[in-house]
Structures are given as C-alpha cells and as structure tokens.
Design an enzyme around this catalytic site. Sequence first.
Site, PDB file in Angstrom:
ATOM      1  N   HIS A 242       0.815  -1.213   0.000  1.00 54.62           N
ATOM      2  CA  HIS A 242       0.000   0.000   0.000  1.00 54.62           C
ATOM      3  C   HIS A 242       0.858   1.277   0.000  1.00 54.62           C
ATOM      4  CE1 HIS A 242      -3.483  -2.482   0.898  1.00 54.62           C
ATOM      5  NE2 HIS A 242      -2.906  -2.951   1.985  1.00 54.62           N
TER       6      HIS A 242
HETATM    7  C1  BDR Z   1      -3.424   1.256   4.907  1.00 55.37           C
HETATM    8  O1  BDR Z   1      -3.783   0.946   6.258  1.00 55.37           O
HETATM    9  C2  BDR Z   1      -2.636   0.678   7.024  1.00 55.37           C
HETATM   10  O2  BDR Z   1      -2.802  -0.502   7.727  1.00 55.37           O
HETATM   11  C3  BDR Z   1      -1.479   0.572   6.060  1.00 55.37           C
HETATM   12  O3  BDR Z   1      -0.281   1.068   6.642  1.00 55.37           O
HETATM   13  C4  BDR Z   1      -1.915   1.390   4.878  1.00 55.37           C
HETATM   14  O4  BDR Z   1      -1.555   2.736   5.034  1.00 55.37           O
HETATM   15  C5  BDR Z   1      -3.996   0.192   3.991  1.00 55.37           C
HETATM   16  O5  BDR Z   1      -5.380   0.164   4.066  1.00 55.37           O
END
Ligand code: BDR
Length: 323
Positions: A242
Amino acid sequence: MSARPIYFDCDTGVDDALALAYLIASDKAQLRGIGTVSGNTDSATAARNTLDLLQLAGATNVPVAIGERDFMTRSYDGGAPHVHGANGIGNIVLPKSTTEPSAESAVDLLLRLAHEAEGKLHLIAVGPLTNIARALEREPRLPELVDGITIMGGAAEVPGNITPVAEANIANDPEAAAAVFAAGWTVTMVPLDVTMTQVLEAEDRERLAASGTEFEQALAQMLGHYFEFYREIYGRACCAMHDPLAVAVALGDVEITSAPLVRAQVDTTNGPGRGQTICDLRAKYRGYPDQSRANCRPVLGITGDFPSQLTQLLLEPTAQVLS
Ligand code: BDR
Ligand code: CA
C-alpha cells in the site's frame, strides 16, 4: 528530475516502514520531515518506530514530529496489532534511536516546512489524514503553499478493507479525510484499487533478508507478521504494497494507465457508508469529460512489477545516504 522536497505523514506500520525505506533510498526524494499520526499504532509509538528505522538506515538528520493521537471526532482506541503487530512493526525489536522526536508538533513541522520550501514541498500521507486536516484548520491556504498531496487511502471501484466500502486510513478518520478532499487542491489518491494488485512475494523478502545491511534485514524480519495476515487474503505468505506505492506514484516511478480527474467525497455519516471515498466515475462511460468541481485523481491502473522495483531500489539505493 531534481529531488522533490517531501513531508511524509505516516502511522508506522510495516508498509509505512517500507515506504520510508523507499524515500530514503531514492535520489528523487529529499525527505525534509516526518509527522506521525495514530492508525496502525499510536502516534508516539509510530514516531519511535520511525526514529529507530531512520537510525538503522543512517538517516538521522530527518526531523520526526509526533502528530495527533486522537482523530477528529473520536479517541484513538488501539491500532491494528493483528496486521502490524503490537508495536506496529511486526513485533520485532529495533535498536533504540538516540535521537528524540522533534519538539514541534507534526502540524507545526508541516507548516514550517511548507513555508520554507516556497511552494515546492510535496505531501505524502500514508496514514489517517488527521494531521493534514488539523494543519488545514490552522492554515486554510496550505494548498497554495505546497506543490501537492499524494495519499494512500480509499477505494474507488473495489471493496474496502475495514468495512464493505471503507479503507483503513479513511475509515479511521473520515472527517479528516473529508476536510482534506474539500481543501481546494487535487488530491492524488492511491487506493486499494491498485495497492491490492501489487504484491510483495516471499522471494522479495528473502532478497532483503540476504542483503548485507541491518536496515534491509530488519525490514525483511518485520514482514513476517504482515505476511501472515495477508496469507488469509492471498492464500500464500506475501503482502500488499500500500504505502510504498503511494511514494512511488508521488516520485513518478510508476507508469500510470488510468487516473481520471474526478470529484471525490468522503462519507461522514454514521451509516454503513461511513468512510467511503465516493469518486464520481459516472463520466467514464463518456471518457471522463466532466471535470467541473474535480478535486481528486484516483490512481486506478498501473503497469509494471512494482514490488520487484521496490526491492531492487532498497538493495541498490540511488540516494547517497545508504551507499
Ligand atoms: C493502509 O492501512 C494501514 O494498515 C497501512 O499502513 C496502509 O496505510 C492500507 O489500508
Ligand atoms: Ca500506513
């Protein structure tokens, strides 16, 4: 392209740590400062994690400011230990940094850096948008003072990962996200639509683990816990990329095949739609012609093998600091 001055806002976080590593390793980024926010863990722990990572990477000259612990309309109530471990970094223990968090708040740091960079600062936010929303309350002209903002968050045409419609960063603080989308800039949004398609595999992790540096080895180690969470989703030990993808988009490192300019709104009601990023994609049937009131570019398609690209950059940094 000359190195872009960056303010990085994060909730470190395993994939936040990889995003940080990307920023340190790339000669396209000049990391001017980091603000932390609650999300995967609380903002103070996120700052500690960030400082420990920076020290391991030999990048102790970057200020780290503790940001908002609580969200706009509710208190922080625990992070995501099942995803990121109890300490946010996959339950591994890093050598303690000798550097303390900055005396400034994240909001103060962001606003100071924005003024100092004279319109060139780019904001990359990969956690809940609370710090950015608070900065906008203090300085509503922030969009005019910076070069732009790229966020990891939201889901445009795919399901959420926290509720049927909401992605974690937006779900944690929908009011903050709504304020950021309404601020008068074009938000580059890197949503689940693309981040869930970029999967770091066991071989990538092994390559990091086999590297000679403690920093990459620590990243490989913390991926263990994260991989186990994603095993249920992908059916094998691996993880979605992500936050690093948002960094790569901000630095122009990925080829984007679709990022229409659209109007996006965040649902702040208390119903089942809370936290949804509602992107007006109706015009896609006509080739995205309607750009009136547009405020967002959701990245909906990219090409290339980003996880391998990320691994390669971490192993062979283009920036001086890790050489
Ligand atoms: C996002 O949520 C967090 O758990 C991760 O770091 C990322 O920024 C993904 O949905
Ligand atoms: Ca994050």
